[in-house]
Design an enzyme around this catalytic site. Structure first.
Site, PDB file in Angstrom:
ATOM      1  N   GLY B  41      10.970   8.791   5.890  1.00  0.00           N
ATOM      2  CA  GLY B  41       9.704   8.185   5.478  1.00  0.00           C
ATOM      3  C   GLY B  41       8.813   7.933   6.672  1.00  0.00           C
ATOM      4  O   GLY B  41       9.269   7.523   7.741  1.00  0.00           O
ATOM      5  N   GLY B  43       5.606   6.221   6.367  1.00  0.00           N
ATOM      6  CA  GLY B  43       4.549   5.247   6.105  1.00  0.00           C
ATOM      7  C   GLY B  43       4.476   4.272   7.262  1.00  0.00           C
ATOM      8  O   GLY B  43       4.968   4.549   8.359  1.00  0.00           O
ATOM      9  N   LEU B  44       3.872   3.129   7.015  1.00  0.00           N
ATOM     10  CA  LEU B  44       3.715   2.173   8.114  1.00  0.00           C
ATOM     11  C   LEU B  44       5.057   1.812   8.736  1.00  0.00           C
ATOM     12  O   LEU B  44       5.200   1.779   9.958  1.00  0.00           O
ATOM     13  CB  LEU B  44       3.017   0.914   7.606  1.00  0.00           C
ATOM     14  CG  LEU B  44       1.525   1.069   7.335  1.00  0.00           C
ATOM     15  CD1 LEU B  44       0.961  -0.192   6.722  1.00  0.00           C
ATOM     16  CD2 LEU B  44       0.774   1.401   8.617  1.00  0.00           C
ATOM     17  N   ALA B  45       6.057   1.538   7.897  1.00  0.00           N
ATOM     18  CA  ALA B  45       7.353   1.122   8.434  1.00  0.00           C
ATOM     19  C   ALA B  45       8.030   2.267   9.178  1.00  0.00           C
ATOM     20  O   ALA B  45       8.481   2.105  10.321  1.00  0.00           O
ATOM     21  CB  ALA B  45       8.246   0.599   7.310  1.00  0.00           C
ATOM     22  N   GLY B  46       8.086   3.435   8.563  1.00  0.00           N
ATOM     23  CA  GLY B  46       8.790   4.566   9.160  1.00  0.00           C
ATOM     24  C   GLY B  46       8.118   5.061  10.429  1.00  0.00           C
ATOM     25  O   GLY B  46       8.769   5.284  11.456  1.00  0.00           O
ATOM     26  N   ARG B 331      -2.589 -12.981  -9.006  1.00  0.00           N
ATOM     27  CA  ARG B 331      -2.464 -11.681  -9.676  1.00  0.00           C
ATOM     28  C   ARG B 331      -1.608 -11.739 -10.928  1.00  0.00           C
ATOM     29  O   ARG B 331      -1.989 -11.221 -11.981  1.00  0.00           O
ATOM     30  CB  ARG B 331      -1.850 -10.662  -8.709  1.00  0.00           C
ATOM     31  CG  ARG B 331      -2.796 -10.241  -7.621  1.00  0.00           C
ATOM     32  CD  ARG B 331      -2.125  -9.290  -6.654  1.00  0.00           C
ATOM     33  NE  ARG B 331      -3.092  -8.850  -5.643  1.00  0.00           N
ATOM     34  CZ  ARG B 331      -2.784  -8.080  -4.612  1.00  0.00           C
ATOM     35  NH1 ARG B 331      -1.554  -7.656  -4.444  1.00  0.00           N
ATOM     36  NH2 ARG B 331      -3.705  -7.714  -3.755  1.00  0.00           N
ATOM     37  N   GLU B 425       8.550  -1.632   2.247  1.00  0.00           N
ATOM     38  CA  GLU B 425       8.633  -1.927   0.811  1.00  0.00           C
ATOM     39  C   GLU B 425       9.994  -1.543   0.236  1.00  0.00           C
ATOM     40  O   GLU B 425      10.417  -2.085  -0.787  1.00  0.00           O
ATOM     41  CB  GLU B 425       7.505  -1.198   0.057  1.00  0.00           C
ATOM     42  CG  GLU B 425       7.336  -1.670  -1.389  1.00  0.00           C
ATOM     43  CD  GLU B 425       6.234  -0.920  -2.161  1.00  0.00           C
ATOM     44  OE1 GLU B 425       5.433  -0.213  -1.533  1.00  0.00           O
ATOM     45  OE2 GLU B 425       6.193  -1.058  -3.396  1.00  0.00           O
ATOM     46  N   ARG B 435       4.235 -10.783  -4.108  1.00  0.00           N
ATOM     47  CA  ARG B 435       3.678 -10.581  -2.781  1.00  0.00           C
ATOM     48  C   ARG B 435       2.206 -10.960  -2.770  1.00  0.00           C
ATOM     49  O   ARG B 435       1.479 -10.645  -3.692  1.00  0.00           O
ATOM     50  CB  ARG B 435       3.822  -9.119  -2.367  1.00  0.00           C
ATOM     51  CG  ARG B 435       3.249  -8.822  -0.998  1.00  0.00           C
ATOM     52  CD  ARG B 435       3.401  -7.365  -0.627  1.00  0.00           C
ATOM     53  NE  ARG B 435       2.656  -6.479  -1.521  1.00  0.00           N
ATOM     54  CZ  ARG B 435       1.341  -6.300  -1.463  1.00  0.00           C
ATOM     55  NH1 ARG B 435       0.607  -6.941  -0.580  1.00  0.00           N
ATOM     56  NH2 ARG B 435       0.753  -5.461  -2.307  1.00  0.00           N
TER      57      ARG B 435
END
Lengths: 225, 636, 256
Positions: B41, B43-46, B331, B425, B435
């Site tokens: 992955g 994304g931001l984390a990966g 939300r 996530e 969240r």
């Protein structure tokens, strides 16, 4: 000088060479047009102008060599870019929508340039050859430059092809003028819109300026002067 | 039974992470290059983890199913990223950010994890600015902040409505630098289909090359999953088309516990479904609720156009039920109430949509004023719906957006499988049962830039994993397992397409495991999902070959996993006899109709252990709260 | 919202693999004006799968116009005829009943077709790996407000950084030039104070890789800007040119 070689062979370098040589050609055209316009002041003015140039013949020769080199670089890089660019886009789309996202002048540079080149050959083989090498520039001690020009322009074929070439020159210049600013990196929110408009105005002035001469002399010749 | 050791360090909350960083063991700089790390992955984390680990000197292999690592769905995050910088001088602090996050999550997250998240939030902003992320600025050149839901301070940093794109491209640029330096290798168009365990440790993965369909084996000293959430289990969600749970799910089936799968977030302001052909839902920024009033006709089945419904025949249901917060309730509350009025048949035109009406704002600040504030949202709306929102009130409806649940991890972000780390996530930590806005990107980057670089070193130096060969029996078995599944899928020759089954699964889940749940519905959902699963494995039709680019096959594998995960979501929701955050059980509400938590019995993380398809064992990690007082959320 | 369905004739490019020869396949469809063009393709594919036929391979992901994955050439326009709109945001109500639509992959030598409408854009990644970054290590950054950046500069940088890397500029350019893309990447960093130390090194390295990949040269037709779904300005190309020329003539490195 390896870096210069690398530079001129890079994509931006090739554009740069096109822009620099193009700009020099534009300067030449400006001087050329100014000289041509002396035709409107009559035979004496034009012949006088050409004789003055004759005095500086050696310098003119050097300038001609430089101009030739400029043309060669401009044409060589132009063809090279066209060929490489065509190769990068070997498959075309089924539907061509380019007229909706770009101008005719910008897309047809190679062809307008090509037509101008054909004209250039014709132009050199007529006026330039006649002025320099034909030995017919003087008859009975009277300079014939003016007569040579007006005679050529009485030919409908020559006059019309001259005019058509100048229309293409207009299109070529229309794109070229603003293009060299962009290539040099001179794009600015304040000035670029003006430069684009001025470029079109400049292209029209140049095309009309050059083309007006054959039109004038051709029409005059019809009047049976 | 698995042992869930959260490994939360002892000591004062505010000092836990600092002290623990010192306590953790290190890997000698010269030795780091001997260790291979797999990251799935980008994304931001990966991407941030890959960049940070590459910088440290580890040999990193990164895998993404996208054609480029820049396209991960973090890119679509709009609003912003929180940090406790207190640049606005409004009494923000690390503790306040921590408190808002844990309260917003309805007290169902680990104190220590959430505190650490708030603590490193400031470093993230520094990091991103140094990378060249063009955050919004004030005229004086300082960073600009805006406020977001669930907080009373301005702590959100943003770059227009494209914060996610800019942060991801920032991480991607750092990643690119490591690729150039030779520390990171990126493998695009590869999908992880299994994790390989050697002696109980995660030591490799099985990949399908999505271009030629070939299976590939990769080994490493540790495996990091940063594969995102599972909102696409609902078929229609705001997630990207290809977002899926397969990597997490395959790891789950290898033994990783799946925590709190029933915690899903349904975002209130999305465009409603227009028809059966619809492929995904689009989010409209929540900021519209600042000036918009939400209403439906009082009468069920009222089909008059909105401008013909007189004021006294309209029900501004949020303002009616929550006079204090009105249209600005959190939300989950907004979403749930929209569902209720539509269930009563009072949705617009009897369907599933409510009006978001800005006509009062038109009167107050004029159309130009509204255009200034929301012009770009109005354009998006008109482009998608073909309706001019300046003339007609907008139609909105809630849509699945984020999943708080995910693979269980300890304080080190390691799952119960040693050597298998889960980031962003994809893990369950930090957000509890709900969240807050602008916190997802914060967590992804915190995990990648500032947590994993420390904890992975500790794992390597304490457990000393050995390099393993991909010719070993574990790899051969895992590859065969993947290959068998693919063959089985391709042998299916029934009536339904994969998408049809997925769409039906989505209907079951959104109806019964969506914004509000009840025991009867959940039991039905479990039964229906099981039936649908068996229908999938008998009556689906797949086309194409295994060894080719085959989009149908890719989707089929993901839907097969969703069909198992969907059941676990219902099982978890049925187990949790309370209402908290995104999980609302109709049996557990206050007399006023609000969520009723049961802290006595359910203040725990439900970590499900896979036994066989449709059968799980529940493990509980109790949640201790030493620094915050548990209170009921009230927005009356 | 919905009016009557539109009847359309589609010609869609089909090509089994990078090595095979492709051709257009004709489809007659009836589609809701509320559907996006990709949802129309979803529906066609669902039908094809039901008949046991291979569906049309095309890529998309976020379907919100930000990931840059989709990018079909619709009637000669990358991302279709609607300006500043990605393919996934192109709705069928922009077409008329009875229209004929040609859907093709983006064309450029460095973007070979993988299958049907899917192309390989990895050349873009390679260009960025050459230098589209600021060299510093995680954890070493000073407080964010130490670096003051005027709002104007930050906005201009973001204008360039908004590029979604879809390749429409290359697809629209008659020369398959990538200069709008590279110009935007170069500009994002060269506008910011953080990007200054590597400014001239960066532009030279990125342009070198761009040239190597086989993209054409820019001839300033500006078709790229007209077709860009994010409206990235050709000012960025000028900035790249300026930086590059300056780098070559002023920098002390003899070879980069």
């Amino acid at each position: 000088m390896g870096w210069l070689w690398t530079f001129t062979n890079s994509s931006i370098g090739k554009k740069f060479v096109m822009a620099v040589t193009g700009l020099l050609v534009i300067l030449f055209l400006l001087i050329h047009l100014a000289g041509n316009l002396t035709l409107y002041w009559g035979e004496g003015a034009f012949n006088g102008y050409v004789s003055v140039l004759d005095i500086f013949k050696p310098i003119i020769r050097i300038i001609e060599v430089i101009l030739t080199l400029i043309f060669i670089f401009h044409i060589y890089d132009g063809i090279r870019l066209w060929y490489e660019n065509k190769k990068a886009k070997s498959i075309r789309y089924k539907i061509n929508a380019s007229s909706e996202n770009s101008t005719f002048s910008s897309r047809w540079m190679i062809w307008t340039g090509g037509i101008i080149f054909i004209f250039l050959v014709m132009h050199l083989s007529t006026f330039w050859y006649a002025f320099n090498f034909s030995g017919k520039t003087e008859v009975d001690g009277i300079e014939q430059y003016y007569n040579i020009v007006t005679t050529w322009f009485q030919s409908p074929v020559y006059a019309v092809s001259y005019i058509i070439a100048m229309i293409f020159l207009g299109f070529h210049l229309n794109h070229a003028f603003q293009s060299f600013f962009q290539t040099f990196g001179w794009n600015h929110k304040k000035y670029t819109p003006f430069i684009k408009k001025f470029g079109t105005f400049f292209a029209i002035v140049m095309a009309v300026g050059f083309a007006s001469i054959p039109i004038y002399f051709f029409i005059s010749s019809l009047g049976g002067k | 039974m698995i042992k869930l050791d959260s490994k939360v360090p002892e000591g004062i909350l505010a000092e836990k992470w600092t002290n623990h960083k010192f306590e953790m063991k290190l890997v000698n700089p010269a030795n780091k290059r001997k260790y291979d790390i797999i990251i799935v992955g980008t994304g931001l984390a990966g991407a941030s983890a890959a960049a940070a680990l590459g910088e440290l000197g580890y040999k990193v292999k990164v895998f993404t199913f996208h054609d480029s690592s820049r396209r991960a769905h973090s890119i679509a995050a709009q609003g912003g990223i929180n940090a406790a910088k207190n640049y606005t001088n409004d009494a923000d602090s690390v503790f306040r950010l921590f408190y808002d996050t844990i309260k917003g999550g309805d007290f169902r997250s680990r104190e220590a994890n959430t505190y650490r998240l708030a603590e490193v939030s400031n470093n993230i902003i520094d990091q991103c600015v140094a990378q060249g992320v063009p955050f919004a600025r004030e005229y004086g050149g300082m960073l600009s902040n805006r406020s977001f839901g669930g907080a009373q301070v301005s702590r959100t940093f943003y770059a227009r409505g494209e914060t996610g794109q800019q942060l991801l491209l920032g991480a991607y640029s750092s990643l690119n630098r490591q690729v150039k330096l030779g520390n990171v290798e990126i493998f695009p168009r590869r999908e992880m289909l299994d994790v390989v365990l050697v002696n109980g440790r995660a030591q490799g993965i099985i990949i399908r090359n999505l271009v030629n369909g070939k299976l590939e084996r990769y080994s490493a000293h540790a495996v990091l999953l940063a594969t995102g959430g599972y909102s696409n289990v609902y078929f229609l969600s705001t997630n990207a088309m290809n977002s899926n749970a397969t990597a997490s799910w395959r790891a789950h089936k290898r033994g990783a516990a799946f925590a709190n799968p029933c915690y899903t977030q349904i975002h209130p302001t999305c465009l409603p479904v227009h028809g059966e052909g619809q492929s995904k839902l689009v989010l409209m920024s929540e900021s519209l609720r600042n000036d918009g009033r939400i209403w439906v006709p009082k009468k069920a089945g009222d089909t008059r156009p909105p401008n013909e419904i007189p004021e006294d025949e309209r029900d501004y249901f949020l303002e009616r039920k929550y006079p204090a917060f009105g249209n600005l309730v959190p939300r989950d509350v907004a979403s749930r109430n929209a569902k209720y009025v539509c269930d009563e048949g009072r949705g617009v035109g009897g369907g599933r949509a409510v009006y978001l009406d800005l006509s009062d704002a038109f009167k107050r600040i004029g159309k130009d004023g509204v255009k200034d504030k929301y012009g770009n949202l109005f354009e998006i709306y008109e482009n998608i719906t073909g309706v001019d929102p300046y003339e007609n009130p907008m139609l909105i409806y809630p849509a699945p957006h984020y999943t708080m649940g995910g693979l269980w991890v300890d304080y080190h972000l390691m799952s119960n499988i040693h050597g298998l780390f889960v980031l962003g996530e994809a893990n369950f930590s930090d957000h509890g049962a709900n969240r807050l806005g602008a916190s997802a990107m914060m967590q992804g980057l915190a995990d990648g830039y500032f947590v994993i670089p420390y904890t992975i070193g500790n794992y390597i130096s304490t457990e000393k994993p050995e390099k393993v060969d991909t010719d070993g029996s574990e790899f051969i078995d895992a590859e065969k397992n993947v290959d068998d599944t693919i063959k089985k899928l391709l042998s299916l020759n029934g009536k339904h397409t994969v998408d049809e089954i997925h769409r039906r699964l989505g209907h079951i889940l959104i109806d019964k495991v969506g914004m509000s749940r009840n025991e009867k519905g959940l039991n039905e959902a479990i039964k229906e999902i099981r039936e649908l699963r068996s229908e999938f494995w008998t009556d689906t039709k797949l086309v194409g070959k295994a060894e080719d680019l085959n989009l149908t096959l890719e989707r089929a594998g993901r839907v097969a996993d969703f069909l198992e995960l969907g059941e676990l979501m219902a099982v978890d929701a049925l187990n949790r006899n309370e209402s908290c955050g995104g999980h609302f059980r109709e049996e557990y509400e206050t007399p006023e109709g609000e969520a009723l938590r049961n802290d006595e019995e359910y203040a725990y993380v439900a970590a499900w252990e896979f036994e066989e398809v449709g059968k799980w064992q529940l493990n509980k990690e109790p949640l201790k709260f030493e620094n915050v007082k548990l209170s009921a959320r009230s927005y009356k | 919202m919905s009016n009557e369905n539109l009847s359309l004739t589609l010609h869609i490019w089909r090509q089994e693999s990078s090595k095979s020869v492709g051709s257009f396949e004709e489809f007659k469809v009836s589609v809701s004006p509320d559907a996006s063009i990709l949802e129309m393709l979803d529906e066609i594919n669902n039908g094809l799968e039901k008949e046991g036929k291979i569906p049309i391979a095309f890529e998309s992901d976020c379907r919100e116009g930000i990931c840059g994955t989709c990018g079909l050439v619709v009637n000669g326009h990358p991302h279709g005829p609607l300006p500043k709109t990605a393919t996934c945001q192109l709705h069928m109500r922009n077409f008329k009943n009875g229209d004929t639509i040609y859907i093709e992959p983006m064309r450029a030598k460095p973007f070979p077709v993988i299958k049907d409408l899917i192309i390989d854009r990895s050349a873009f990644d390679k260009i960025q790996q050459a230098g589209a970054f600021i060299s510093f290590n995680t954890g070493s950054a000073p407080d964010a407000n130490v670096i003051l950046i005027s709002k104007e500069t930050a906005d201009a940088s973001l204008d360039a950084a908004e590029c979604i890397g879809c390749g429409a500029c290359v697809a629209a350019c008659k020369n398959a030039s990538a200069m709008l893309f590279v110009g935007a990447k170069v500009s994002q960093f060269s506008l910011l104070p953080q990007g200054q130390p590597e400014r001239y090194k960066r532009v030279q390295e990125m342009v070198a890789v761009m040239d190597e990949a086989g993209f054409g040269s820019c001839t300033n037709t500006y078709a790229c800007e007209a077709e860009c779904p994010k409206g990235i300005s050709v000012t960025n190309i000028a900035r790249m040119n300026r930086d590059f020329i300056k780098a070559k003539f002023i920098s002390k490195e003899v070879e980069v």
